[in-house]
Scaffold this motif. Structure first.
Motif, short mmCIF file in Angstrom:
data_model
loop_
_atom_site.label_atom_id
_atom_site.label_comp_id
_atom_site.label_asym_id
_atom_site.label_seq_id
_atom_site.Cartn_x
_atom_site.Cartn_y
_atom_site.Cartn_z
N HIS A 1 68.08 90.81 29.70
CA HIS A 1 67.36 89.64 29.21
C HIS A 1 67.16 88.64 30.34
N ASN A 2 66.20 87.78 30.16
CA ASN A 2 65.97 86.68 31.09
C ASN A 2 66.98 85.57 30.82
N VAL A 3 67.27 84.79 31.85
CA VAL A 3 68.24 83.70 31.74
C VAL A 3 67.67 82.44 32.39
N MET A 4 67.89 81.31 31.73
CA MET A 4 67.53 80.00 32.28
C MET A 4 68.72 79.08 32.12
N VAL A 5 69.07 78.36 33.18
CA VAL A 5 70.09 77.31 33.14
C VAL A 5 69.37 76.03 33.59
N MET A 6 69.49 74.96 32.78
CA MET A 6 68.73 73.74 33.07
C MET A 6 69.58 72.51 32.79
N ASN B 1 69.94 71.48 39.65
CA ASN B 1 69.38 71.16 38.34
C ASN B 1 68.94 72.36 37.52
N TRP B 2 68.66 73.49 38.16
CA TRP B 2 68.26 74.65 37.37
C TRP B 2 68.41 75.93 38.18
N ALA B 3 68.51 77.03 37.44
CA ALA B 3 68.54 78.36 38.04
C ALA B 3 68.07 79.33 36.97
N PHE B 4 67.45 80.42 37.39
CA PHE B 4 66.94 81.40 36.43
C PHE B 4 66.96 82.77 37.07
N ARG B 5 67.02 83.77 36.20
CA ARG B 5 67.06 85.15 36.66
C ARG B 5 66.40 86.03 35.63
N GLY B 6 65.75 87.05 36.09
CA GLY B 6 65.10 87.99 35.19
C GLY B 6 63.78 88.45 35.76
N MET C 1 74.34 80.98 35.72
CA MET C 1 73.20 81.89 35.59
C MET C 1 73.64 83.35 35.73
N GLU C 2 74.41 83.63 36.77
CA GLU C 2 74.87 85.01 37.00
C GLU C 2 75.75 85.50 35.86
N LYS C 3 76.66 84.66 35.41
CA LYS C 3 77.55 85.05 34.31
C LYS C 3 76.75 85.40 33.07
N ALA C 4 75.78 84.56 32.70
CA ALA C 4 74.97 84.82 31.51
C ALA C 4 74.15 86.10 31.68
N PHE C 5 73.59 86.32 32.87
CA PHE C 5 72.76 87.50 33.11
C PHE C 5 73.59 88.78 32.94
N PHE C 6 74.76 88.81 33.52
CA PHE C 6 75.58 90.03 33.45
C PHE C 6 76.22 90.19 32.07
N GLU C 7 76.59 89.09 31.41
CA GLU C 7 77.13 89.21 30.06
C GLU C 7 76.07 89.69 29.07
N ALA C 8 74.80 89.46 29.39
CA ALA C 8 73.71 89.93 28.54
C ALA C 8 73.28 91.35 28.93
N GLY C 9 74.09 92.02 29.73
CA GLY C 9 73.82 93.41 30.08
C GLY C 9 72.64 93.59 31.02
N GLN C 10 72.24 92.54 31.73
CA GLN C 10 71.12 92.59 32.66
C GLN C 10 69.84 93.06 31.97
N ALA D 1 80.79 67.11 42.59
CA ALA D 1 79.34 67.23 42.67
C ALA D 1 78.93 68.06 43.88
N ASP D 2 79.82 68.17 44.89
CA ASP D 2 79.50 68.94 46.08
C ASP D 2 79.25 70.41 45.78
N ASN D 3 79.79 70.91 44.68
CA ASN D 3 79.63 72.32 44.37
C ASN D 3 78.79 72.54 43.11
N ARG D 4 77.99 71.56 42.73
CA ARG D 4 77.19 71.68 41.51
C ARG D 4 76.22 72.84 41.59
N SER D 5 75.58 73.03 42.73
CA SER D 5 74.64 74.15 42.83
C SER D 5 75.36 75.49 42.66
N GLY D 6 76.57 75.60 43.18
CA GLY D 6 77.36 76.81 42.98
C GLY D 6 77.70 77.03 41.52
N PHE D 7 78.02 75.97 40.81
CA PHE D 7 78.31 76.06 39.39
C PHE D 7 77.07 76.54 38.62
N VAL D 8 75.92 75.97 38.93
CA VAL D 8 74.68 76.33 38.22
C VAL D 8 74.34 77.79 38.47
#
Length: 102
Positions: free
Chosen positions: A28-33, A80-85, A17-26, A6-13
């Motif tokens: 699209h918008n991304v939300m992790v919740m 608990n959440w992160a978003f990019r776009g 988010m970053e992985k989804a953003f770059f896999e979507a070719g930068q 749990a100490d690295n949960r924020s890093g995981f979140v």
């Protein structure tokens, strides 16, 4: 490999988010919740992808989409959440995110 605690949960979140953003070719918008909290994703439009990922027993949703509004009805912070776009944060608590197309 990172130790999964749990100490690295924020890093995981943030990493999800970053992985989804770059896999979507930068393009699209991304939300992790954290799905165990209240949220409203009903207004997201042009959803390209949705999946779940798990970290230390907590399930997170990952959305890749064109535009719309997402509301976090639970706790904030990278645990608990992160978003990019392309977005504006609104509402008194800054937990309503209005996304638009790039």
């Amino acid at each position: 490999m990172l130790k999964k605690t749990a100490d690295n949960r924020s890093g995981f979140v943030k990493g999800a988010m970053e992985k989804a953003f770059f896999e979507a070719g930068q393009q699209h918008n991304v939300m992790v919740m954290n799905l165990s909290q209240g949220y409203n994703s009903n207004q997201l439009q042009g959803v390209q992808y949705f999946d779940t990922v798990e970290y230390d027993g907590v399930t997170f949703g990952v959305w890749v989409f064109d535009e719309g509004t997402f509301v976090n009805e639970g706790d904030g912070g990278y645990d608990n959440w992160a978003f990019r776009g392309w977005f504006e944060r609104t509402g008194d608590d800054q937990k309503t995110i209005d996304f638009h197309r790039p």
